[in-house]
Design an enzyme around this catalytic site. Structure first.
Site, PDB file in Angstrom:
ATOM      1  CE  LYS A   1      -4.506   0.885   0.528  1.00 20.68           C
ATOM      2  NZ  LYS A   1      -5.627  -0.018   0.233  1.00 20.68           N
TER       3      LYS A   1
HETATM    4  N1  GLU Z   1      -7.325   0.074  -3.155  1.00 16.97           N
HETATM    5  C1  GLU Z   1      -8.054  -1.122  -3.420  1.00 16.97           C
HETATM    6  C2  GLU Z   1      -8.068  -2.012  -2.183  1.00 16.97           C
HETATM    7  O1  GLU Z   1      -7.910  -1.547  -1.089  1.00 16.97           O
HETATM    8  C3  GLU Z   1      -7.597  -1.832  -4.683  1.00 16.97           C
HETATM    9  C4  GLU Z   1      -6.171  -2.262  -4.697  1.00 16.97           C
HETATM   10  C5  GLU Z   1      -5.688  -2.779  -6.049  1.00 16.97           C
HETATM   11  O2  GLU Z   1      -6.483  -2.829  -6.973  1.00 16.97           O
HETATM   12  O3  GLU Z   1      -4.507  -3.090  -6.132  1.00 16.97           O
HETATM   13  O4  GLU Z   1      -8.296  -3.207  -2.254  1.00 16.97           O
END
Ligand code: GLU
Length: 419
Positions: free
Chosen positions: A107
């Site tokens: 993240k």
């Molecule tokens: N931000 C989204 C999540 O928390 C998608 C992450 C992604 O597609 O890599 O799952």
């Protein structure tokens, strides 16, 4: 701020420990999973439109790369910190493992309110952030995507910056891109669609049907909440209330969702929507509804307001919207909770499809994307139910156990180096 400092990290950590205890997890594996593999902090200097320079705090945390390249969004929000990003990266590891993707968890984020910046400033910030983290991202290393405060345009800027640095187009460095630069059909609405699928799986499981007697409240009418509301509305459910940071709108016989969506398109926020009563976010959370979907941000239902919740089912659209204490309390009261790492996994699943389509340079039609998404989520839902029955635990613990089981297997096979 240290890694362990935020309440969100501590809460995710206690979910991990609780699931690890129930499944009798190898304490050595548990110990490893408490720490991210890699955490990068960067300074992001931006020349603002008035000529002054402001430095923003940015992060990219790779929690685990055991199952494959890191995967997870980039968040632009004033709450972003190392500790919060690390917690979110950990949840991505568990989410990706639960739904069976060959991807690790990561993240990123910048501590900023994107509403305070002009488009030019946002672009400059995004490009500099991408440059600063460029050595640890890439289609085989770690693949960012949108999250709160970021979107397809942000991903297009990231893709372009990384491609400029590489000397050739590298669309696979990010997902959630616009279609014109290698995105996938269905990605934009996939998280909300996945939430609606999960509510349907849960209803089937309980032997019930979604119809005009089914009442729903959605906290967070954005990238996740809007498509979820649209799908459930199409199925005939009554969406009694939706909200954003300006407050909520409520109609006792159900909102006209196409009209609310049109209003948002024109006005950006719900405030002022004329065809409904105005309610506060706290009032929305406490509504007597069949399904409550907290789809905005973490820490929305806590020990302070968990006693006010009247919903029979909670679909966790956001990451960590219920604290562990709230999950335990509401599960004990018989509320059916669809845990976040399952309920909001539609986004990362279609991100995975986008990555796969990009590698193959062969793009699928929307029906193929949605039917594959449905299949992956149904399988994960069934695994969680099976795990819950086996361990007689709550749904959150079951989701963590099902995820940790797969992860632990892979970690053991790969072993530790040096041993
Ligand atoms: N931000 C989204 C999540 O928390 C998608 C992450 C992604 O597609 O890599 O799952």
């Amino acid at each position: 701020m240290s890694l362990f400092e935020s309440p969100f990290f501590q809460d995710s950590f206690s979910q991990l420990e609780s699931a690890g205890g129930i499944m009798n997890m190898d304490p050595n594996v548990l110990e490893r999973l408490k720490y991210p593999k890699r955490a990068m902090q960067v300074s992001v200097p931006v020349r603002l439109d008035d000529g002054t320079v402001k430095v923003f705090e940015g992060y990219r945390v790779q929690h685990s790369l055991t199952l494959g390249p890191g995967k997870g969004g980039v968040r632009y929000h004033p709450h972003v910190s190392l500790s919060e990003t690390a917690a979110l990266a950990m949840l991505m590891t568990f989410k990706n493992s639960l739904v069976g993707l060959p991807l690790g968890g990561a993240k990123g984020g910048i501590k900023v309110d994107p509403n305070d910046l002009s488009r030019a400033e946002l672009q400059a910030m995004t490009r500099r952030y991408t440059t600063e983290i460029s050595m640890i991202i890439g289609p085989e290393k770690d693949i960012p995507a949108p999250d709160i405060g970021t979107d397809g345009q942000t991903m297009a800027w990231m893709m372009d910056t990384f491609s400029q640095l590489s000397g050739y187009a590298v669309p696979g460095v990010v997902t959630g891109k616009p279609i014109a630069v290698g995105g996938s059909l269905g990605r934009a609405e996939s998280t909300g669609k996945g939430l609606a699928y999960c509510v349907n799986f849960a209803y089937d499981h309980l032997g019930k049907k979604i119809d005009s007697n089914t009442t729903v409240a959605i906290h967070g009418f954005g990238k996740v909440g809007i498509p979820a509301a649209q799908d459930l509305y199409k199925q005939g459910a009554k969406i009694l209330a939706v909200s954003d940071y300006t407050g909520g709108v409520y109609a006792k016989n159900g909102l006209n969702i196409p009209s609310v969506v049109e209003w948002i398109k024109q006005n950006r926020v719900l405030k002022g929507y004329p065809e409904a009563d105005f309610i506060s976010n706290d009032e929305l959370l406490a509504l007597d509804v069949d399904v409550l979907a907290p789809a905005a941000i973490d820490g929305v239902v806590t020990k302070d307001n968990m006693h006010t919740i009247k919903a029979r089912m909670i679909a966790e659209g956001a990451n960590g919207p219920l604290t562990k204490e709230a999950v335990d309390y509401l599960s004990d009261k018989g509320v059916f909770i669809i845990p976040d790492i399952l309920c909001n996994s539609g986004g990362v699943i279609v991100s995975y499809f986008e990555w796969v389509q990009g590698i193959a340079s062969f793009f699928w039609d929307l029906d193929t994307v949605n039917s594959k998404l449905h299949g992956v989520m149904k399988q994960a839902f069934d695994r969680v139910i099976h795990t819950q029955t086996k361990y007689k635990c709550n749904m959150k613990q079951a989701a963590f156990i099902a995820s940790l089981d797969r992860l632990q297997g892979a970690m053991r096979l790969r072993g530790m180096w040096p041993g």
